[in-house]
Design a protein around this motif. Structure first.
Motif, PDB file in Angstrom:
ATOM      1  N   THR A  66       0.877  -1.293   0.133  1.00 57.51           N
ATOM      2  CA  THR A  66       0.023  -0.083   0.017  1.00 57.51           C
ATOM      3  C   THR A  66       0.870   1.141   0.050  1.00 57.51           C
ATOM      4  N   ASN A  67       0.294   2.578  -0.379  1.00 59.02           N
ATOM      5  CA  ASN A  67       0.902   3.627  -0.314  1.00 59.02           C
ATOM      6  C   ASN A  67       0.787   3.801   1.492  1.00 59.02           C
ATOM      7  N   PRO A  68       1.865   4.441   1.798  1.00 59.43           N
ATOM      8  CA  PRO A  68       3.058   5.107   1.433  1.00 59.43           C
ATOM      9  C   PRO A  68       4.212   4.205   1.292  1.00 59.43           C
ATOM     10  N   ASP A  69       4.818   4.246   0.193  1.00 60.39           N
ATOM     11  CA  ASP A  69       6.132   3.266   0.039  1.00 60.39           C
ATOM     12  C   ASP A  69       7.280   3.850   0.231  1.00 60.39           C
ATOM     13  N   THR A  70       7.482   4.947   0.973  1.00 59.13           N
ATOM     14  CA  THR A  70       8.642   5.600   1.251  1.00 59.13           C
ATOM     15  C   THR A  70       8.963   5.293   2.923  1.00 59.13           C
ATOM     16  N   THR A  71      10.286   5.072   3.036  1.00 58.57           N
ATOM     17  CA  THR A  71      10.691   4.850   4.340  1.00 58.57           C
ATOM     18  C   THR A  71      10.325   5.864   5.380  1.00 58.57           C
ATOM     19  N   ASN A  72      10.576   7.021   4.919  1.00 60.92           N
ATOM     20  CA  ASN A  72      10.077   8.215   5.777  1.00 60.92           C
ATOM     21  C   ASN A  72       8.798   8.100   6.227  1.00 60.92           C
ATOM     22  N   GLU A  73       7.892   7.863   5.316  1.00 62.10           N
ATOM     23  CA  GLU A  73       6.540   7.479   5.811  1.00 62.10           C
ATOM     24  C   GLU A  73       6.310   6.600   6.731  1.00 62.10           C
ATOM     25  N   LEU A  74       6.808   5.401   6.250  1.00 63.49           N
ATOM     26  CA  LEU A  74       6.608   4.212   7.014  1.00 63.49           C
ATOM     27  C   LEU A  74       6.989   4.555   8.586  1.00 63.49           C
ATOM     28  N   LEU A  75       8.300   5.011   8.826  1.00 62.30           N
ATOM     29  CA  LEU A  75       8.673   5.619   9.906  1.00 62.30           C
ATOM     30  C   LEU A  75       8.054   6.293  10.639  1.00 62.30           C
ATOM     31  N   THR A  76       7.520   7.318   9.913  1.00 63.75           N
ATOM     32  CA  THR A  76       6.383   8.467  10.536  1.00 63.75           C
ATOM     33  C   THR A  76       5.277   7.569  10.968  1.00 63.75           C
TER      34      THR A  76
END
Length: 106
Positions: free
Chosen positions: A7-17
């Motif tokens: 799913t979105n989000p696919d960026t590391t920063n968003e996942l960490l957030t």
């Protein structure tokens, strides 16, 4: 969970957030470790509370107004505000990061 949907989000920063909040981490862990993919807000709050019922009530408010909507916006859960139920959609990258965080904090 047998079927993992990317799913979105696919960026590391968003996942960490997403994982930066203890209750979001606990909610994801709750679903990951549960045999049920759909759960009521009340059941999640009861599982997340560590103390008395007033703690569960406070967590339920946070789940309803902040935690579940944020996870829904990111595609991790489907949250029905009318029935106060959440369905976990799964996210293998998010779960792997959660495992790393939990391992590091032991």
């Amino acid at each position: 969970m047998d079927h993992q949907q990317q799913t979105n989000p696919d960026t590391t920063n968003e996942l960490l957030t997403l994982l930066s909040d203890e209750y979001r981490r606990a909610t994801i862990a709750y679903f990951r470790d549960s045999s049920e993919s759909v759960s009521s807000l009340e059941d999640i709050a009861d599982e997340l509370c560590e103390e008395d019922q007033s703690e569960a009530d406070r967590i339920a408010v946070q789940l309803h107004h902040s935690i579940l909507p944020r996870l829904a916006d990111s595609g991790v859960v489907n949250y029905d505000t009318k029935t106060n139920t959440a369905q976990y959609r799964g996210h293998s990258e998010l779960e792997a990061m959660l495992d790393g965080i939990q391992h590091a904090s032991q």
